[in-house]
Structure formats: structure tokens, C-alpha cells
Design a protein around this motif. Sequence first.
Motif, short mmCIF file in Angstrom:
data_model
loop_
_atom_site.label_atom_id
_atom_site.label_comp_id
_atom_site.label_asym_id
_atom_site.label_seq_id
_atom_site.Cartn_x
_atom_site.Cartn_y
_atom_site.Cartn_z
N CYS A 1 42.34 -41.20 -85.62
CA CYS A 1 42.20 -39.82 -85.83
C CYS A 1 40.72 -39.36 -85.86
O CYS A 1 39.87 -39.83 -85.80
CB CYS A 1 42.96 -39.51 -87.08
SG CYS A 1 42.27 -40.25 -88.64
N GLU A 2 40.60 -38.08 -86.25
CA GLU A 2 39.44 -37.22 -86.45
C GLU A 2 38.49 -37.93 -87.59
O GLU A 2 37.55 -37.54 -87.77
CB GLU A 2 39.71 -35.86 -86.77
CG GLU A 2 39.99 -35.44 -88.01
CD GLU A 2 41.67 -35.71 -88.14
OE1 GLU A 2 42.26 -35.72 -89.31
OE2 GLU A 2 42.44 -35.83 -87.12
N CYS B 1 53.13 -44.26 -75.90
CA CYS B 1 51.88 -43.81 -76.58
C CYS B 1 50.77 -45.12 -76.25
O CYS B 1 49.66 -44.83 -75.90
CB CYS B 1 51.78 -43.59 -77.88
SG CYS B 1 52.68 -42.28 -78.46
N ASN C 1 47.58 -36.10 -78.17
CA ASN C 1 48.09 -34.64 -78.50
C ASN C 1 47.70 -34.09 -77.17
O ASN C 1 48.73 -33.06 -76.88
CB ASN C 1 47.02 -33.99 -79.34
CG ASN C 1 47.44 -34.23 -80.80
OD1 ASN C 1 48.72 -34.57 -81.10
ND2 ASN C 1 46.67 -34.08 -81.97
N SER C 2 46.66 -34.31 -76.44
CA SER C 2 46.62 -33.38 -74.91
C SER C 2 48.00 -33.84 -74.07
O SER C 2 47.85 -33.37 -72.99
CB SER C 2 45.17 -34.09 -74.46
OG SER C 2 45.37 -35.41 -73.66
N GLU C 3 48.52 -35.30 -74.40
CA GLU C 3 49.57 -35.49 -73.49
C GLU C 3 50.95 -35.12 -74.09
O GLU C 3 51.94 -35.27 -73.67
CB GLU C 3 49.49 -36.87 -73.17
CG GLU C 3 48.52 -37.57 -72.71
CD GLU C 3 48.38 -37.30 -70.93
OE1 GLU C 3 49.15 -37.25 -70.31
OE2 GLU C 3 46.97 -37.26 -70.48
N ASN C 4 50.82 -34.29 -75.18
CA ASN C 4 51.99 -33.77 -76.01
C ASN C 4 52.88 -34.97 -76.46
O ASN C 4 54.18 -35.01 -76.28
CB ASN C 4 53.05 -32.72 -75.12
CG ASN C 4 52.19 -31.64 -74.88
OD1 ASN C 4 51.55 -31.03 -75.72
ND2 ASN C 4 52.41 -31.12 -73.80
N TYR D 1 49.01 -43.62 -85.79
CA TYR D 1 47.80 -43.60 -84.53
C TYR D 1 47.21 -45.03 -84.63
O TYR D 1 46.64 -45.69 -83.79
CB TYR D 1 46.73 -42.48 -84.63
CG TYR D 1 47.48 -41.17 -84.36
CD1 TYR D 1 47.57 -40.88 -83.13
CD2 TYR D 1 47.95 -40.57 -85.27
CE1 TYR D 1 48.44 -39.62 -82.59
CE2 TYR D 1 48.91 -39.05 -85.00
CZ TYR D 1 49.04 -38.93 -83.80
OH TYR D 1 49.65 -37.65 -83.54
N GLN E 1 44.59 -39.75 -81.53
CA GLN E 1 45.39 -38.48 -81.91
C GLN E 1 44.96 -37.58 -80.87
O GLN E 1 45.91 -36.69 -80.23
CB GLN E 1 44.91 -38.14 -83.44
CG GLN E 1 45.79 -37.24 -83.86
CD GLN E 1 45.52 -36.79 -85.33
OE1 GLN E 1 44.52 -36.95 -85.86
NE2 GLN E 1 46.39 -36.25 -85.78
N GLU E 2 43.73 -37.07 -80.75
CA GLU E 2 43.10 -36.41 -79.58
C GLU E 2 43.76 -36.60 -78.26
O GLU E 2 44.51 -35.51 -77.46
CB GLU E 2 41.52 -36.18 -79.58
CG GLU E 2 41.03 -35.17 -79.10
CD GLU E 2 39.49 -35.38 -79.26
OE1 GLU E 2 38.85 -35.62 -78.19
OE2 GLU E 2 39.01 -35.20 -80.24
N LYS F 1 53.38 -38.05 -79.58
CA LYS F 1 53.08 -38.29 -81.13
C LYS F 1 53.64 -39.58 -81.38
O LYS F 1 54.82 -39.68 -81.47
CB LYS F 1 53.26 -37.20 -81.80
CG LYS F 1 52.89 -37.10 -83.46
CD LYS F 1 53.40 -36.08 -84.23
CE LYS F 1 52.73 -36.40 -85.59
NZ LYS F 1 53.01 -35.23 -86.29
#
Length: 125
Positions: free
Chosen positions: A66-67, A112, A93-96, A18, A89-90, A98
Amino acid sequence: MANEKKYALAPCSGMSPYGLITRAASVDTVKERDDLISICMGATSADREGFKQLIRKYPIIAVNGCEGSCVDKILEQKGVKVAKIINAQEELNSENMKPTDPVRLDENGEKCVLVMKKKIKELID
């Protein structure tokens, strides 16, 4: 250019896939627009000469990997509050999606990057 205001993008410098995506997306976006500059988080962390002034010159968009939100935390330690925040990352993830490699952009990584460039531009405009 849809926006008269200039921003500084501060991408994650972490060693995760990420982090790589945030750096590539930030560099590409800065190249494409004249209302952006980029901030080196390594130089910021190390208090490199000139960076204390730079991080206060423009509103900063933290492009976290990331978080952990390290970009926000480093800038806060330097007395700077970020203007806007995005988390790769968020968003991915919302777009499936990685990314998988921390140092090389493969075909998936490039996809990405495109998603993150779009998200960064939406955040600015």
C-alpha cells in the motif's frame, strides 16, 4: 529470460489483503524466472545473520502492499536504496480490482496475483 541482470524482490509482509497478494505474486514470479530471488522482510527487519549482505548483493524491487511503502522504509533504515518500486494497491486499483482476505487467496485474490505478476514482470523487463 529477457534480462541478464539479477534482481531481488522484497514483498510486503503486512497483514492486509494487499500484503498477501505481494507475497504470492513475488514467490510465483521468482519460481518462474532465474533472474530473481526473494528477500524476507521479517528477517531483514530483525537483522538476521546473512541478510545484511543479501540486501546489498542485488538491486531490490520493493513490492509494497500500500501507500505506507514499508518495504522502502525498512530497507532505507538498513542503508539500502531500492532500485525499483511497485505498489500493489495502486496497481490493482488501476485495474478495478481489490483483494479481500489477508490470509487466504480466494478466486478474486488469485486474479489479483496474476495481475501483480504481470506488473512485476513488466517492471523488470
